[in-house]
Design an enzyme around this catalytic site. Structure first.
Site, PDB file in Angstrom:
ATOM      1  N   THR A  99       0.871  -1.183   0.000  1.00  0.00           N
ATOM      2  CA  THR A  99       0.000   0.000   0.000  1.00  0.00           C
ATOM      3  C   THR A  99       0.901   1.223   0.000  1.00  0.00           C
ATOM      4  O   THR A  99       1.630   1.459   0.976  1.00  0.00           O
ATOM      5  CB  THR A  99      -0.882   0.023   1.268  1.00  0.00           C
ATOM      6  OG1 THR A  99      -1.652  -1.175   1.303  1.00  0.00           O
ATOM      7  CG2 THR A  99      -1.824   1.223   1.246  1.00  0.00           C
ATOM      8  N   LYS A 174      -7.970   1.705  -3.059  1.00  0.00           N
ATOM      9  CA  LYS A 174      -7.633   1.275  -1.689  1.00  0.00           C
ATOM     10  C   LYS A 174      -7.728   2.451  -0.701  1.00  0.00           C
ATOM     11  O   LYS A 174      -8.339   2.330   0.359  1.00  0.00           O
ATOM     12  CB  LYS A 174      -6.213   0.686  -1.701  1.00  0.00           C
ATOM     13  CG  LYS A 174      -5.555   0.538  -0.358  1.00  0.00           C
ATOM     14  CD  LYS A 174      -5.685  -0.830   0.232  1.00  0.00           C
ATOM     15  CE  LYS A 174      -5.078  -0.873   1.627  1.00  0.00           C
ATOM     16  NZ  LYS A 174      -5.410  -2.022   2.389  1.00  0.00           N
ATOM     17  N   LYS A 249      -1.968   5.089   8.598  1.00  0.00           N
ATOM     18  CA  LYS A 249      -1.123   5.146   7.391  1.00  0.00           C
ATOM     19  C   LYS A 249      -1.991   5.410   6.156  1.00  0.00           C
ATOM     20  O   LYS A 249      -1.680   6.272   5.333  1.00  0.00           O
ATOM     21  CB  LYS A 249      -0.358   3.815   7.229  1.00  0.00           C
ATOM     22  CG  LYS A 249       0.415   3.756   5.918  1.00  0.00           C
ATOM     23  CD  LYS A 249       1.005   2.392   5.608  1.00  0.00           C
ATOM     24  CE  LYS A 249       1.534   2.391   4.173  1.00  0.00           C
ATOM     25  NZ  LYS A 249       2.094   1.121   3.744  1.00  0.00           N
TER      26      LYS A 249
HETATM   27  P1  NAD Z   1       6.105  -5.546   7.394  1.00  0.00           P
HETATM   28  O1  NAD Z   1       6.824  -4.370   7.912  1.00  0.00           O
HETATM   29  O2  NAD Z   1       5.768  -6.671   8.298  1.00  0.00           O
HETATM   30  O3  NAD Z   1       6.944  -6.177   6.158  1.00  0.00           O
HETATM   31  C1  NAD Z   1       7.687  -5.433   5.233  1.00  0.00           C
HETATM   32  C2  NAD Z   1       8.904  -6.266   4.837  1.00  0.00           C
HETATM   33  O4  NAD Z   1       9.610  -5.599   3.801  1.00  0.00           O
HETATM   34  C3  NAD Z   1       9.896  -6.462   6.007  1.00  0.00           C
HETATM   35  O5  NAD Z   1      10.112  -7.861   6.205  1.00  0.00           O
HETATM   36  C4  NAD Z   1      11.141  -5.738   5.534  1.00  0.00           C
HETATM   37  O6  NAD Z   1      12.349  -6.346   5.974  1.00  0.00           O
HETATM   38  C5  NAD Z   1      10.984  -5.831   4.014  1.00  0.00           C
HETATM   39  N1  NAD Z   1      11.803  -4.843   3.310  1.00  0.00           N
HETATM   40  C6  NAD Z   1      11.867  -3.501   3.496  1.00  0.00           C
HETATM   41  N2  NAD Z   1      12.745  -2.957   2.635  1.00  0.00           N
HETATM   42  C7  NAD Z   1      13.247  -3.975   1.888  1.00  0.00           C
HETATM   43  C8  NAD Z   1      14.218  -4.046   0.858  1.00  0.00           C
HETATM   44  N3  NAD Z   1      14.873  -2.973   0.414  1.00  0.00           N
HETATM   45  N4  NAD Z   1      14.489  -5.262   0.327  1.00  0.00           N
HETATM   46  C9  NAD Z   1      13.864  -6.370   0.770  1.00  0.00           C
HETATM   47  N5  NAD Z   1      12.927  -6.367   1.757  1.00  0.00           N
HETATM   48  C10 NAD Z   1      12.649  -5.180   2.307  1.00  0.00           C
HETATM   49  O7  NAD Z   1       4.786  -4.979   6.689  1.00  0.00           O
HETATM   50  P2  NAD Z   1       3.432  -5.789   6.337  1.00  0.00           P
HETATM   51  O8  NAD Z   1       2.489  -5.727   7.471  1.00  0.00           O
HETATM   52  O9  NAD Z   1       3.798  -7.111   5.729  1.00  0.00           O
HETATM   53  O10 NAD Z   1       2.813  -4.822   5.213  1.00  0.00           O
HETATM   54  C11 NAD Z   1       3.358  -4.774   3.904  1.00  0.00           C
HETATM   55  C12 NAD Z   1       2.479  -3.861   3.067  1.00  0.00           C
HETATM   56  O11 NAD Z   1       1.145  -4.359   3.062  1.00  0.00           O
HETATM   57  C13 NAD Z   1       2.405  -2.419   3.594  1.00  0.00           C
HETATM   58  O12 NAD Z   1       2.436  -1.544   2.506  1.00  0.00           O
HETATM   59  C14 NAD Z   1       1.065  -2.392   4.317  1.00  0.00           C
HETATM   60  O13 NAD Z   1       0.489  -1.096   4.350  1.00  0.00           O
HETATM   61  C15 NAD Z   1       0.235  -3.339   3.463  1.00  0.00           C
HETATM   62  N6  NAD Z   1      -0.890  -3.972   4.178  1.00  0.00           N
HETATM   63  C16 NAD Z   1      -0.694  -4.517   5.414  1.00  0.00           C
HETATM   64  C17 NAD Z   1      -1.775  -5.117   6.073  1.00  0.00           C
HETATM   65  C18 NAD Z   1      -1.584  -5.726   7.454  1.00  0.00           C
HETATM   66  O14 NAD Z   1      -2.602  -6.040   8.096  1.00  0.00           O
HETATM   67  N7  NAD Z   1      -0.363  -5.926   7.925  1.00  0.00           N
HETATM   68  C19 NAD Z   1      -3.027  -5.170   5.461  1.00  0.00           C
HETATM   69  C20 NAD Z   1      -3.187  -4.636   4.185  1.00  0.00           C
HETATM   70  C21 NAD Z   1      -2.097  -4.038   3.543  1.00  0.00           C
END
Ligand code: NAD
Length: 302
Positions: A99, A174, A249
């Site tokens: 997102t 979204k 966010k």
């Molecule tokens: P998170 O922080 O758990 O995971 C993000 C991952 O990206 C981490 O493991 C981090 O190490 C990795 N990362 C960051 N920079 C990187 C790079 N340069 N190379 C490789 N890996 C890298 O976040 P999440 O909860 O999994 O959410 C991910 C996305 O999904 C976000 O944009 C969030 O807004 C969206 N989202 C989350 C939810 C939820 O409930 N968690 C629901 C809908 C949407």
């Protein structure tokens, strides 16, 4: 018949980890990469190959899926010197499921197209439980051809894959949807707080309002007051679900988009301010419906 068989999956966090595991279950050969070695170890245990870098993970793959925190990460992972554009196979398909802000989504997709790749922005609705269960709803922005290709790729992780329009349209749907959700949750919570103050029985208010014009999803599927909807987080101490920090966010992204497009969204702005206050009071890691505790005056800064 899709010719996409090999996938690189970048970003194996709370969402990306279980999503990559479902891609393996869906029969794709998945090579995973994350900066976190714990996340990589879990991906390996779930049947993924792992790469030592983005370049190594994406090399020769038919498609790349990314699931990253924010627009700046997406820009860096795609465009950096060792990024996806520099190392991916000619003509590969990219699905960014993060997102992020609409402008970053459009810019990165335009760059991909210029270099002969096809790309969709495909953010998801549904939290970690839906990511694990393979029941996410994907909102997809991109050309008809890119959408068609992305549908087959996203299928093992999805209960629905919906085409929203051109590049950036997935992110636009979204944030508009989640701005509406934030506003209706606050409105619903206020109505329940006032009903109680007026001496109404919560269940009786719910029974009547849910059949009257106040009916909305935040009330009938996700009621912020314990009792009327047994599956809602209100009945389990507001354990997320969808956290208030995530809602904040998305409301910030909506306000960014409102500003850049010159749109007046006063209720969206107010919703952002209220969720920011809830977050500063310590509510960020509770479910977003927990904002009712602040609105009812049950919460004060410790
Ligand atoms: P998170 O922080 O758990 O995971 C993000 C991952 O990206 C981490 O493991 C981090 O190490 C990795 N990362 C960051 N920079 C990187 C790079 N340069 N190379 C490789 N890996 C890298 O976040 P999440 O909860 O999994 O959410 C991910 C996305 O999904 C976000 O944009 C969030 O807004 C969206 N989202 C989350 C939810 C939820 O409930 N968690 C629901 C809908 C949407």
């Amino acid at each position: 018949m899709s010719t996409i068989k090999t996938i690189a999956f970048i970003g194996l966090g709370n969402m990306g980890g279980p999503m990559a595991a479902n891609m393996v279950k869906g029969g794709f050969a998945v090579t995973a990469f994350d900066l976190s070695s714990d996340a990589l170890a879990l991906a390996k245990a779930n049947g993924c190959d792992t790469g030592h870098s983005i370049a190594e993970a994406v090399r020769d793959k038919d498609a790349v899926i990314t699931m990253l925190p924010a627009g700046k990460h997406v820009r860096a992972v795609y465009g950096g010197a060792d990024g996806i554009f520099a190392s991916a196979k000619a003509g590969a398909l990219f699905c960014d499921c993060s997102t992020i802000d609409v402008q970053s989504a459009r810019d990165v997709a335009a760059e991909a197209e210029k270099m002969g790749f096809s790309m969709v922005d495909s953010p998801v609705s549904g939290g970690v439980a839906a990511a694990s269960g393979g029941t996410l709803a994907f909102m997809v922005g991109g050309s008809d051809a890119a959408f068609e290709a992305a549908q087959t790729v996203l299928d093992p992780m999805a209960k629905a894959v919906m085409h929203a329009g051109d590049s950036g349209a997935g992110q636009s749907v979204k944030i508009c949807n989640n701005m509406l959700l934030g506003i209706t949750m606050i409105g619903t919570a206020e109505a329940f707080v006032l009903a109680k103050k007026l001496g109404l029985d919560t269940q009786r208010f719910f029974d009547i309002s849910s059949k009257a014009s106040g009916q909305n999803w935040s009330m009938t599927s996700y009621c912020p007051e314990p009792g009327p909807v047994p599956t809602s987080p209100a009945n389990s101490g507001y354990k997320p679900g969808f956290s208030a920090a995530m809602m904040l966010k998305d409301l910030r992204l909506a306000q960014d988009a409102a500003q850049t497009s010159g749109t007046s969204t006063p209720l969206g702005a107010e919703a952002q301010a209220l969720y920011a206050m809830f977050d500063s009071l310590g509510g960020g890691n509770t479910d977003f419906s927990g904002i009712i505790q602040m609105l009812s005056g049950e919460m004060t800064k410790s």
